[in-house]
Design a protein around this motif. Structure first.
Motif, mmCIF file in Angstrom:
data_model
loop_
_atom_site.group_PDB
_atom_site.id
_atom_site.type_symbol
_atom_site.label_atom_id
_atom_site.label_comp_id
_atom_site.label_asym_id
_atom_site.label_seq_id
_atom_site.Cartn_x
_atom_site.Cartn_y
_atom_site.Cartn_z
ATOM 1 N N THR A 144 11.870 17.835 12.736
ATOM 2 C CA THR A 144 12.930 17.071 12.079
ATOM 3 C C THR A 144 13.123 17.539 10.646
ATOM 4 O OG1 THR A 144 12.430 15.139 13.461
ATOM 5 C CG2 THR A 144 13.706 14.745 11.467
ATOM 6 N N TYR A 145 14.375 17.525 10.221
ATOM 7 C CA TYR A 145 14.771 17.895 8.856
ATOM 8 C C TYR A 145 15.547 16.715 8.282
ATOM 9 C CZ TYR A 145 16.935 20.798 5.148
ATOM 10 O OH TYR A 145 17.358 21.335 3.952
ATOM 11 N N ILE A 146 15.002 16.093 7.234
ATOM 12 C CA ILE A 146 15.661 14.972 6.571
ATOM 13 C C ILE A 146 16.365 15.476 5.321
ATOM 14 C CG2 ILE A 146 15.360 12.745 5.432
ATOM 15 C CD1 ILE A 146 12.896 12.264 7.082
ATOM 16 N N ALA A 147 17.656 15.185 5.217
ATOM 17 C CA ALA A 147 18.434 15.578 4.038
ATOM 18 C C ALA A 147 18.987 14.332 3.369
ATOM 19 C CB ALA A 147 19.574 16.516 4.436
ATOM 20 N N LEU A 199 6.470 18.458 4.865
ATOM 21 C CA LEU A 199 6.767 19.265 3.678
ATOM 22 C C LEU A 199 7.946 18.622 2.959
ATOM 23 C CD1 LEU A 199 6.423 22.906 5.102
ATOM 24 C CD2 LEU A 199 4.664 21.407 4.130
ATOM 25 N N ASP A 200 7.689 18.084 1.793
ATOM 26 C CA ASP A 200 8.648 17.220 1.092
ATOM 27 C C ASP A 200 9.294 17.949 -0.081
ATOM 28 O OD1 ASP A 200 10.030 14.942 0.357
ATOM 29 O OD2 ASP A 200 8.300 13.913 -0.493
ATOM 30 N N GLY A 201 10.627 18.137 -0.004
ATOM 31 C CA GLY A 201 11.352 18.710 -1.136
ATOM 32 C C GLY A 201 11.461 20.221 -1.096
ATOM 33 N N LEU A 202 12.064 20.764 -0.041
ATOM 34 C CA LEU A 202 12.160 22.231 0.100
ATOM 35 C C LEU A 202 12.953 22.875 -1.020
ATOM 36 C CD1 LEU A 202 12.770 22.797 3.924
ATOM 37 C CD2 LEU A 202 10.608 22.638 2.682
ATOM 38 N N GLU A 203 13.817 22.115 -1.685
ATOM 39 C CA GLU A 203 14.618 22.716 -2.760
ATOM 40 C C GLU A 203 13.746 23.304 -3.869
ATOM 41 O OE1 GLU A 203 13.921 18.427 -3.636
ATOM 42 O OE2 GLU A 203 14.822 19.458 -1.922
ATOM 43 N N ALA A 204 12.493 22.860 -3.961
ATOM 44 C CA ALA A 204 11.601 23.337 -5.023
ATOM 45 C C ALA A 204 11.275 24.816 -4.895
ATOM 46 C CB ALA A 204 10.314 22.516 -5.036
ATOM 47 N N THR A 242 11.788 17.832 4.393
ATOM 48 C CA THR A 242 12.778 17.040 3.668
ATOM 49 C C THR A 242 13.363 17.896 2.546
ATOM 50 O OG1 THR A 242 11.615 16.045 1.776
ATOM 51 C CG2 THR A 242 11.175 15.094 3.959
ATOM 52 N N ALA A 243 14.608 17.608 2.202
ATOM 53 C CA ALA A 243 15.278 18.331 1.118
ATOM 54 C C ALA A 243 16.467 17.516 0.635
ATOM 55 C CB ALA A 243 15.744 19.707 1.586
ATOM 56 N N ARG A 244 16.973 17.866 -0.528
ATOM 57 C CA ARG A 244 18.114 17.138 -1.094
ATOM 58 C C ARG A 244 19.438 17.538 -0.463
ATOM 59 N NH1 ARG A 244 16.591 16.979 -7.574
ATOM 60 N NH2 ARG A 244 14.704 15.709 -7.330
ATOM 61 N N GLY A 245 19.436 18.546 0.379
ATOM 62 C CA GLY A 245 20.654 18.957 1.051
ATOM 63 C C GLY A 245 20.315 19.636 2.365
ATOM 64 N N ILE A 246 21.351 19.918 3.153
ATOM 65 C CA ILE A 246 21.151 20.646 4.404
ATOM 66 C C ILE A 246 20.777 22.087 4.067
ATOM 67 C CG2 ILE A 246 22.721 19.116 5.638
ATOM 68 C CD1 ILE A 246 24.862 21.285 5.435
ATOM 69 N N PRO A 247 20.244 22.843 5.032
ATOM 70 C CA PRO A 247 19.771 24.198 4.718
ATOM 71 C C PRO A 247 20.799 25.083 4.019
ATOM 72 C CG PRO A 247 18.954 23.543 6.862
ATOM 73 C CD PRO A 247 19.868 22.451 6.418
ATOM 74 N N ASP A 248 22.056 24.994 4.401
ATOM 75 C CA ASP A 248 23.081 25.840 3.785
ATOM 76 C C ASP A 248 23.367 25.479 2.337
ATOM 77 O OD1 ASP A 248 23.395 27.388 6.026
ATOM 78 O OD2 ASP A 248 25.164 26.310 6.772
ATOM 79 N N GLU A 249 22.915 24.309 1.894
ATOM 80 C CA GLU A 249 23.206 23.847 0.533
ATOM 81 C C GLU A 249 22.055 24.083 -0.441
ATOM 82 O OE1 GLU A 249 26.090 20.091 1.861
ATOM 83 O OE2 GLU A 249 24.011 19.710 1.231
ATOM 84 N N LEU A 250 20.936 24.620 0.029
ATOM 85 C CA LEU A 250 19.740 24.709 -0.817
ATOM 86 C C LEU A 250 19.684 25.958 -1.677
ATOM 87 C CD1 LEU A 250 16.860 23.392 1.491
ATOM 88 C CD2 LEU A 250 18.297 22.142 -0.131
#
Length: 235
Positions: free
Chosen positions: A43-46, A98-103, A131-139
């Motif tokens: 699962t990917y939470i955005a 894994l929390d916060g992939l944008e990092a 988890t991330a603040r956006g979907i994969p294309d937005e990171l």
């Protein structure tokens, strides 16, 4: 190796699946499956900041350990610049959050390390939550293969809570502390303090201590005195 900490100390009691206010439709069953079922759908939470991503990541770890399985929680901000070392240390766990992939987005070495982790965890049958603040294309990820892997996960979108949602969160947190938070007090908090949910929850902790020390209920006069002076009012 010393004894493990009790679950109540390892993960905050407020951050459980059952305490999550207004969960996204259909989102919780998939997350709960990660805790109990080997080879469940990843699962990917955005969602934007303060929408509950960390709450759900920690809830997953708590639910996993309640099943007698091993869980690991890694805030990616802490792993930025050394992701390979941090991710390689996660072998042997049943469930990994894994929390916060944008990092780590934009750091090629970290992105390659995450790509390798993804493939390795798949091969080993581990369950993973991102988890991330956006979907994969937005990171801003520079590694196309990593974006592709992340896009294959089941996606859960979290929206910011409106004022009524914030009320529900504060009521739930107050109830768990044995506090009575009347509607008038909630109205006052939402119109006279920061509306950021994290700040409101932290403020509730402060008010809990202040009301206990003053032996007073949390009423509008109490709020005016406490928050106006920064000190609990006299009993």
């Amino acid at each position: 190796m010393g004894p493990q900490l009790p679950l109540a100390l390892r993960y905050p009691a407020d951050q459980r699946f059952e305490t999550f206010v207004r969960p996204p439709e259909g989102g919780l069953p998939g997350l709960q499956a990660l805790a109990v079922q080997p080879d469940a759908t990843w699962t990917y939470i955005a969602g934007a900041s303060r929408t509950g991503k960390t709450h759900l990541a920690l809830a997953l770890c708590a639910a996993t350990e309640q099943q007698g399985r091993r869980a690991a929680y890694l805030p990616m901000m802490a792993a930025a610049g050394r992701a390979r070392e941090a991710l390689e240390a996660l072998e042997g766990y049943d469930v990994i959050a894994l929390d916060g992939l944008e990092a780590i987005a934009g750091n090629r070495e970290d992105e390659v390390a995450l790509f390798d982790f993804h493939n390795r965890a798949r091969a080993q049958g581990q369950n993973v939550l991102y988890t991330a603040r956006g979907i994969p294309d937005e990171l801003g990820l520079g590694l196309p293969d990593l974006r592709s892997r992340l896009q294959q996960c089941m996606r859960v979108m979290l929206d910011p809570l409106d004022d009524e949602g914030r009320r529900d969160v504060l009521r739930e947190r107050a109830h768990r502390r044995g506090l009575v938070l009347e509607d008038a007090a909630l109205d006052w908090l939402l119109t006279h303090t920061q509306r950021d949910l994290g700040a409101l929850v932290a403020l509730l902790d402060t008010l809990d201590r202040a009301s206990l020390a003053a032996q007073r209920r949390i009423t509008v006069p109490f709020l005016r005195q406490t928050l106006g002076s920064g000190k609990p009012p006299a009993a």
